[in-house]
Design an enzyme around this catalytic site. Structure first.
Site, PDB file in Angstrom:
ATOM      1  N   THR A 164     -13.478  -5.404   6.704  1.00 56.40           N
ATOM      2  CA  THR A 164     -13.045  -5.600   8.090  1.00 56.40           C
ATOM      3  C   THR A 164     -13.045  -4.310   8.897  1.00 56.40           C
ATOM      4  O   THR A 164     -12.904  -4.343  10.120  1.00 56.40           O
ATOM      5  CB  THR A 164     -11.644  -6.231   8.140  1.00 56.40           C
ATOM      6  OG1 THR A 164     -10.740  -5.438   7.376  1.00 56.40           O
ATOM      7  CG2 THR A 164     -11.663  -7.648   7.592  1.00 56.40           C
ATOM      8  N   ASP A 186     -20.397  -2.609  -9.924  1.00 58.33           N
ATOM      9  CA  ASP A 186     -21.136  -1.777 -10.882  1.00 58.33           C
ATOM     10  C   ASP A 186     -22.198  -2.669 -11.523  1.00 58.33           C
ATOM     11  O   ASP A 186     -22.416  -3.797 -11.070  1.00 58.33           O
ATOM     12  CB  ASP A 186     -20.172  -1.185 -11.930  1.00 58.33           C
ATOM     13  CG  ASP A 186     -20.628   0.172 -12.451  1.00 58.33           C
ATOM     14  OD1 ASP A 186     -21.804   0.267 -12.872  1.00 58.33           O
ATOM     15  OD2 ASP A 186     -19.835   1.123 -12.432  1.00 58.33           O
ATOM     16  N   ARG A 245       0.768  -3.377   6.842  1.00 59.81           N
ATOM     17  CA  ARG A 245       1.644  -2.511   7.627  1.00 59.81           C
ATOM     18  C   ARG A 245       2.570  -3.222   8.611  1.00 59.81           C
ATOM     19  O   ARG A 245       3.718  -2.808   8.773  1.00 59.81           O
ATOM     20  CB  ARG A 245       0.803  -1.444   8.332  1.00 59.81           C
ATOM     21  CG  ARG A 245       0.346  -0.344   7.384  1.00 59.81           C
ATOM     22  CD  ARG A 245      -0.741   0.535   7.973  1.00 59.81           C
ATOM     23  NE  ARG A 245      -2.030  -0.150   7.958  1.00 59.81           N
ATOM     24  CZ  ARG A 245      -3.193   0.447   8.198  1.00 59.81           C
ATOM     25  NH1 ARG A 245      -3.215   1.740   8.483  1.00 59.81           N
ATOM     26  NH2 ARG A 245      -4.322  -0.229   8.149  1.00 59.81           N
ATOM     27  N   ASP A 290       0.844  -1.191   0.000  1.00 63.86           N
ATOM     28  CA  ASP A 290       0.000   0.000   0.000  1.00 63.86           C
ATOM     29  C   ASP A 290       0.878   1.239   0.000  1.00 63.86           C
ATOM     30  O   ASP A 290       1.336   1.723   1.042  1.00 63.86           O
ATOM     31  CB  ASP A 290      -0.921  -0.013   1.228  1.00 63.86           C
ATOM     32  CG  ASP A 290      -1.891  -1.187   1.196  1.00 63.86           C
ATOM     33  OD1 ASP A 290      -2.413  -1.483   0.095  1.00 63.86           O
ATOM     34  OD2 ASP A 290      -2.120  -1.807   2.241  1.00 63.86           O
ATOM     35  N   LYS A 301     -11.804  -4.570  -6.092  1.00 62.78           N
ATOM     36  CA  LYS A 301     -13.179  -4.633  -5.570  1.00 62.78           C
ATOM     37  C   LYS A 301     -14.197  -4.002  -6.521  1.00 62.78           C
ATOM     38  O   LYS A 301     -14.919  -3.068  -6.159  1.00 62.78           O
ATOM     39  CB  LYS A 301     -13.258  -3.963  -4.197  1.00 62.78           C
ATOM     40  CG  LYS A 301     -12.348  -4.565  -3.143  1.00 62.78           C
ATOM     41  CD  LYS A 301     -12.538  -3.864  -1.792  1.00 62.78           C
ATOM     42  CE  LYS A 301     -11.648  -4.437  -0.706  1.00 62.78           C
ATOM     43  NZ  LYS A 301     -10.217  -4.062  -0.896  1.00 62.78           N
ATOM     44  N   LEU A 302     -14.299  -4.516  -7.724  1.00 56.21           N
ATOM     45  CA  LEU A 302     -15.227  -3.944  -8.702  1.00 56.21           C
ATOM     46  C   LEU A 302     -16.674  -4.087  -8.237  1.00 56.21           C
ATOM     47  O   LEU A 302     -17.064  -5.110  -7.666  1.00 56.21           O
ATOM     48  CB  LEU A 302     -15.050  -4.623 -10.054  1.00 56.21           C
ATOM     49  CG  LEU A 302     -13.653  -4.572 -10.677  1.00 56.21           C
ATOM     50  CD1 LEU A 302     -13.698  -5.100 -12.105  1.00 56.21           C
ATOM     51  CD2 LEU A 302     -13.071  -3.173 -10.645  1.00 56.21           C
ATOM     52  N   LYS A 357      -0.208  -8.187  -2.755  1.00 51.03           N
ATOM     53  CA  LYS A 357      -1.489  -7.535  -3.049  1.00 51.03           C
ATOM     54  C   LYS A 357      -1.249  -6.099  -3.480  1.00 51.03           C
ATOM     55  O   LYS A 357      -0.565  -5.336  -2.795  1.00 51.03           O
ATOM     56  CB  LYS A 357      -2.412  -7.540  -1.829  1.00 51.03           C
ATOM     57  CG  LYS A 357      -3.766  -6.870  -2.095  1.00 51.03           C
ATOM     58  CD  LYS A 357      -4.651  -6.863  -0.867  1.00 51.03           C
ATOM     59  CE  LYS A 357      -4.372  -5.719   0.077  1.00 51.03           C
ATOM     60  NZ  LYS A 357      -4.843  -4.408  -0.460  1.00 51.03           N
ATOM     61  N   ASP A 365      -6.508  -6.366  -6.048  1.00 52.34           N
ATOM     62  CA  ASP A 365      -7.630  -6.096  -5.147  1.00 52.34           C
ATOM     63  C   ASP A 365      -8.256  -4.742  -5.469  1.00 52.34           C
ATOM     64  O   ASP A 365      -7.988  -3.745  -4.792  1.00 52.34           O
ATOM     65  CB  ASP A 365      -7.137  -6.140  -3.706  1.00 52.34           C
ATOM     66  CG  ASP A 365      -8.264  -6.029  -2.694  1.00 52.34           C
ATOM     67  OD1 ASP A 365      -9.411  -6.357  -3.050  1.00 52.34           O
ATOM     68  OD2 ASP A 365      -7.992  -5.611  -1.553  1.00 52.34           O
TER      69      ASP A 365
END
Length: 235
Positions: free
Chosen positions: A124, A65, A215, A12, A62-63, A34, A60
């Protein structure tokens, strides 16, 4: 059923140089990496391909629509990147999930090379208060089971879920679905913005196929040693 739980390191960052350094530091101590919104939107698809080279990729994004848009978008993304795992939102509904699976099968006729389609149930970071605020009156547990059944019945290979729903999902869905669990925090780590968390060993014992750790690994003084310690805990 005995499971070998594998480790995904979450990358990230908006900085491609940092991402490359982390991946270099990890070496073979992680089973996949990821890449999600932050990196993909900042650096682009070619950077995703570059950073993930030589590793299994969990894409990742997360589509969520209308069915045709998700199918078309997923087809374009996976044809370009060939991820091992990719995500959509289960709350998009049965037709959206079904069309997403069809798009993957058209691009990858062989089950061995087809990216595994994972449906996100309840994030989460969401607790009971958060669900109530968006009009869901059931508990996080009930919502995960409801969306999990819908997703698997509609063609998803597995789910992204909290470790706290693992046992219930196995009881309701059996051993076949792939269960990928974020919100994993090694003993002594900060929870940060995750509210429903477990340690690696707890998640493995509960039935996780993959755990996602970000992290605690990337911000460690020695990321590779931290990742290896998690692997040791899993084994």
């Amino acid at each position: 059923m005995s499971r070998h739980t594998r480790l995904i390191a979450a990358i990230d960052t908006k900085d491609i140089t940092q991402a490359k350094q982390w991946v270099k530091d990890f070496g073979k101590t992680v089973d996949a990496i990821k890449l999600g919104f932050e990196f993909t939107y900042s650096c682009g698809l070619e950077a995703v391909k570059e950073v993930s080279a030589g590793h299994k990729l969990f894409l990742d994004l997360k589509l969520h629509d209308i069915p045709n848009t998700v199918a078309s978008g997923l087809s374009a993304l996976t044809k370009s990147l060939s991820p091992a795992l990719t995500t959509i939102h289960a709350s998009g509904g049965a037709e959206m999930i079904h069309r997403a699976r069809e798009a993957l099968e058209e691009n990858f006729p062989s089950p061995d090379t087809r990216p595994k389609l994972l449906a996100v149930t309840v994030l989460t970071s969401m607790d009971q208060t958060g669900l109530n605020q968006i009009g869901v009156t059931g508990t996080p547990h009930d919502q995960v089971i409801r969306l999990g059944k819908l997703a698997i019945d509609s063609g998803a290979d597995g789910l992204v879920c909290s470790a706290h729903e693992l046992v219930a999902l196995r009881d309701n869905l059996g051993d076949k679905p792939i269960l990928v669990v974020p919100g994993i925090r090694p003993q002594g780590s900060e929870a940060n913005d995750q509210k429903r968390i477990m340690t690696p060993r707890q998640a493995s014992n509960a039935g996780a196929d993959w755990i996602v750790v970000g992290r605690p690994i990337t911000q460690a003084k020695n990321p590779a040693a931290t990742a290896q310690a998690i692997q040791d805990e899993l084994s």
